[in-house]
Motif scaffolding. Structure first.
Motif, PDB file in Angstrom:
ATOM      1  N   ALA A   1       0.809  -1.418  -0.041  1.00  0.00           N
ATOM      2  CA  ALA A   1      -0.171   0.050  -0.048  1.00  0.00           C
ATOM      3  C   ALA A   1       0.738   1.321  -0.232  1.00  0.00           C
ATOM      4  O   ALA A   1       0.746   2.169  -1.009  1.00  0.00           O
ATOM      5  CB  ALA A   1      -1.080  -0.013   1.182  1.00  0.00           C
ATOM      6  N   PRO A   2       1.820   1.440   0.764  1.00  0.00           N
ATOM      7  CA  PRO A   2       2.587   2.741   1.062  1.00  0.00           C
ATOM      8  C   PRO A   2       3.249   3.002  -0.439  1.00  0.00           C
ATOM      9  O   PRO A   2       3.114   4.374  -0.575  1.00  0.00           O
ATOM     10  CB  PRO A   2       3.616   2.521   1.995  1.00  0.00           C
ATOM     11  CG  PRO A   2       2.903   1.562   2.932  1.00  0.00           C
ATOM     12  CD  PRO A   2       2.304   0.550   1.978  1.00  0.00           C
TER      13      PRO A   2
ATOM     14  N   ASP B   1       1.289   3.138  -5.497  1.00  0.00           N
ATOM     15  CA  ASP B   1       1.010   3.842  -6.768  1.00  0.00           C
ATOM     16  C   ASP B   1       2.352   4.134  -7.520  1.00  0.00           C
ATOM     17  O   ASP B   1       2.476   3.938  -8.636  1.00  0.00           O
ATOM     18  CB  ASP B   1       0.514   5.268  -6.587  1.00  0.00           C
ATOM     19  CG  ASP B   1      -0.832   4.983  -6.110  1.00  0.00           C
ATOM     20  OD1 ASP B   1      -1.558   3.766  -6.012  1.00  0.00           O
ATOM     21  OD2 ASP B   1      -1.868   5.983  -6.094  1.00  0.00           O
TER      22      ASP B   1
ATOM     23  N   THR C   1      -5.820   1.339  -4.214  1.00  0.00           N
ATOM     24  CA  THR C   1      -5.400   2.891  -3.625  1.00  0.00           C
ATOM     25  C   THR C   1      -6.500   3.648  -4.383  1.00  0.00           C
ATOM     26  O   THR C   1      -6.415   5.112  -4.266  1.00  0.00           O
ATOM     27  CB  THR C   1      -4.235   3.199  -3.864  1.00  0.00           C
ATOM     28  OG1 THR C   1      -3.757   3.027  -5.342  1.00  0.00           O
ATOM     29  CG2 THR C   1      -3.290   2.341  -3.220  1.00  0.00           C
TER      30      THR C   1
ATOM     31  N   MET D   1      -4.641  -0.429   1.663  1.00  0.00           N
ATOM     32  CA  MET D   1      -5.043   0.045   0.458  1.00  0.00           C
ATOM     33  C   MET D   1      -6.139   1.052   0.658  1.00  0.00           C
ATOM     34  O   MET D   1      -6.145   2.140  -0.115  1.00  0.00           O
ATOM     35  CB  MET D   1      -5.390  -1.131  -0.591  1.00  0.00           C
ATOM     36  CG  MET D   1      -4.145  -2.180  -0.876  1.00  0.00           C
ATOM     37  SD  MET D   1      -2.884  -1.216  -1.458  1.00  0.00           S
ATOM     38  CE  MET D   1      -3.400  -1.590  -3.501  1.00  0.00           C
TER      39      MET D   1
ATOM     40  N   GLN E   1      -5.182   4.352   1.692  1.00  0.00           N
ATOM     41  CA  GLN E   1      -4.620   5.534   0.601  1.00  0.00           C
ATOM     42  C   GLN E   1      -5.713   5.935  -0.268  1.00  0.00           C
ATOM     43  O   GLN E   1      -5.568   7.123  -0.805  1.00  0.00           O
ATOM     44  CB  GLN E   1      -3.696   4.538  -0.124  1.00  0.00           C
ATOM     45  CG  GLN E   1      -2.473   3.914   0.429  1.00  0.00           C
ATOM     46  CD  GLN E   1      -1.397   5.095   0.879  1.00  0.00           C
ATOM     47  OE1 GLN E   1      -1.225   5.932   0.161  1.00  0.00           O
ATOM     48  NE2 GLN E   1      -0.703   4.875   1.989  1.00  0.00           N
TER      49      GLN E   1
ATOM     50  N   ALA F   1      -7.450   8.922   1.336  1.00  0.00           N
ATOM     51  CA  ALA F   1      -6.694   9.904   1.386  1.00  0.00           C
ATOM     52  C   ALA F   1      -6.810  10.757   0.208  1.00  0.00           C
ATOM     53  O   ALA F   1      -6.654  12.068   0.212  1.00  0.00           O
ATOM     54  CB  ALA F   1      -5.106   9.797   1.698  1.00  0.00           C
ATOM     55  N   LYS F   2      -7.247  10.171  -0.878  1.00  0.00           N
ATOM     56  CA  LYS F   2      -7.228  10.928  -2.098  1.00  0.00           C
ATOM     57  C   LYS F   2      -8.515  11.679  -2.310  1.00  0.00           C
ATOM     58  O   LYS F   2      -8.873  12.548  -3.334  1.00  0.00           O
ATOM     59  CB  LYS F   2      -7.152   9.897  -3.379  1.00  0.00           C
ATOM     60  CG  LYS F   2      -5.817   9.167  -3.556  1.00  0.00           C
ATOM     61  CD  LYS F   2      -5.696   8.279  -4.725  1.00  0.00           C
ATOM     62  CE  LYS F   2      -4.096   7.672  -4.801  1.00  0.00           C
ATOM     63  NZ  LYS F   2      -4.197   6.719  -5.956  1.00  0.00           N
TER      64      LYS F   2
END
Length: 331
Positions: free
Chosen positions: A115-116, A119, A157, A180, A183, A186-187
């Motif tokens: 996950a981190p 992308d 994500t 995931m 993430q 957060a978007k």
């Protein structure tokens, strides 16, 4: 024995160093040294599953199936949830049947770990093309189609969600991995996000969707029968199911899917066509497409759009005025 729940560290700095050295030697091709270091790690922290699974992997590469099987069994004993993917490794080595579905614990742990940096790794290093390919195919086949409600299965994500956001009225995502989802949240791309397995999520609800997307989820499923059936039940009239799969010559024979050496599944075009027909879906498009790079080469796949057609009725709708005339005539 139930093992250490942290798959990233054993909790013992000495054991962690030996494990890291083992990975270095394995990458350099010195499998004998790697096996020795992984065995030392396992001796220091016998309840830490990654040490055993790494030892099993190396022994398998060295051709010692008996030693690999013993190490993998110890890994599974340490981690009954199989977050290290022992079941898939046994199948890949021909030591157990190929499962229809991978262990959920493995999928969740795998993507929580990714996950981190997901992308950056997928888009910048691997040229991940699936979200853009799905969006382009959707724009080509159904350019003016209204999509008030869109569901992104295995949303990760939010890469596919980002590609579809401008076409979606309401955009909802579901994924197994909380890392995931964090993430994606957060978007700010999604209107709603849920943690859960895709088919169970579909079966738990009834409200229809205009578009359901499963981009790059099928390689982590195997058999897709339940996914097609459950998705078809949640599509509204003329609703679209968008799906990507990896392909390969080894999928041509029954059952139409195979576990690859990468521990991902590949599926055949014929299998997808049969599933669509069984679920009552028509095929709007089913095209070959490169999905992403892996080991320097493009992973070939298929991207498909499947539609729930309008139902055919043997008794067509009759306007009220005509219905009164028919009743008067005794029709």
């Amino acid at each position: 024995m139930i093992g250490n729940l942290d798959l990233k560290t054993s909790g013992d700095p000495v054991a962690d160093r030996r494990y890291s050295y083992g990975e270095m030697f394995r990458s350099a091709g010195d499998l004998s040294a790697a096996a020795d270091l992984f065995l030392q790690t396992a001796a220091l922290v016998p309840a830490w599953a990654p040490a055993w699974v790494a030892l099993g992997d190396v022994e398998s590469e060295r051709g010692d199936s008996k030693a690999a099987l013993d190490a993998w069994r110890r890994a599974l004993a340490a981690d009954p949830a199989d977050r290290v993917g022992v079941e898939l490794r046994l199948a890949r080595a021909g030591l157990a049947p190929v499962p229809d579905l991978p262990p959920e614990g493995w999928v969740r742990a795998l993507f929580d770990d990714y996950a981190p940096g997901f992308d950056r790794a997928l888009v910048e290093r691997l040229g991940y093309a699936t979200p853009g390919t799905i969006r382009a195919l959707l724009d080509e086949v159904a350019p003016g189609r209204a999509l008030p409600r869109v569901l992104d299965l295995g949303c990760g994500t939010g890469l596919t969600g980002e590609a579809l956001r401008l076409r979606a009225g309401w955009l909802e995502g579901v994924d197994l991995a909380p890392g995931m989802l964090a993430q994606a949240r957060a978007k700010g791309v999604f209107d709603a996000l849920s943690e859960g397995e895709a088919v169970r999520f579909l079966d738990a609800g009834s409200e229809p969707f205009d578009l359901i997307v499963a981009g790059d989820m099928a390689p982590y499923l195997g058999a897709l029968d339940a996914l097609f059936a459950s998705t078809a039940r949640r599509l509204g009239l003329r609703g679209i199911f968008a799906l990507s799969v990896e392909t390969g010559a080894d999928t041509a024979s029954p059952p139409g899917w195979r576990l690859r050496p990468t521990l991902r599944y590949a599926h055949s075009e014929g299998y997808l066509r049969a599933l669509a027909a069984s679920a009552g879906l028509s095929i709007l498009a089913l095209k070959p497409a490169p999905l992403r790079r892996d080991a320097g080469a493009w992973v070939e796949g298929l991207v498909g759009l499947f539609e729930r057609p309008r139902p055919l009725s043997a008794d067509p709708i009759v306007p009220p005025a005509m219905a009164r005339v028919r009743r008067a005539r005794g029709a």
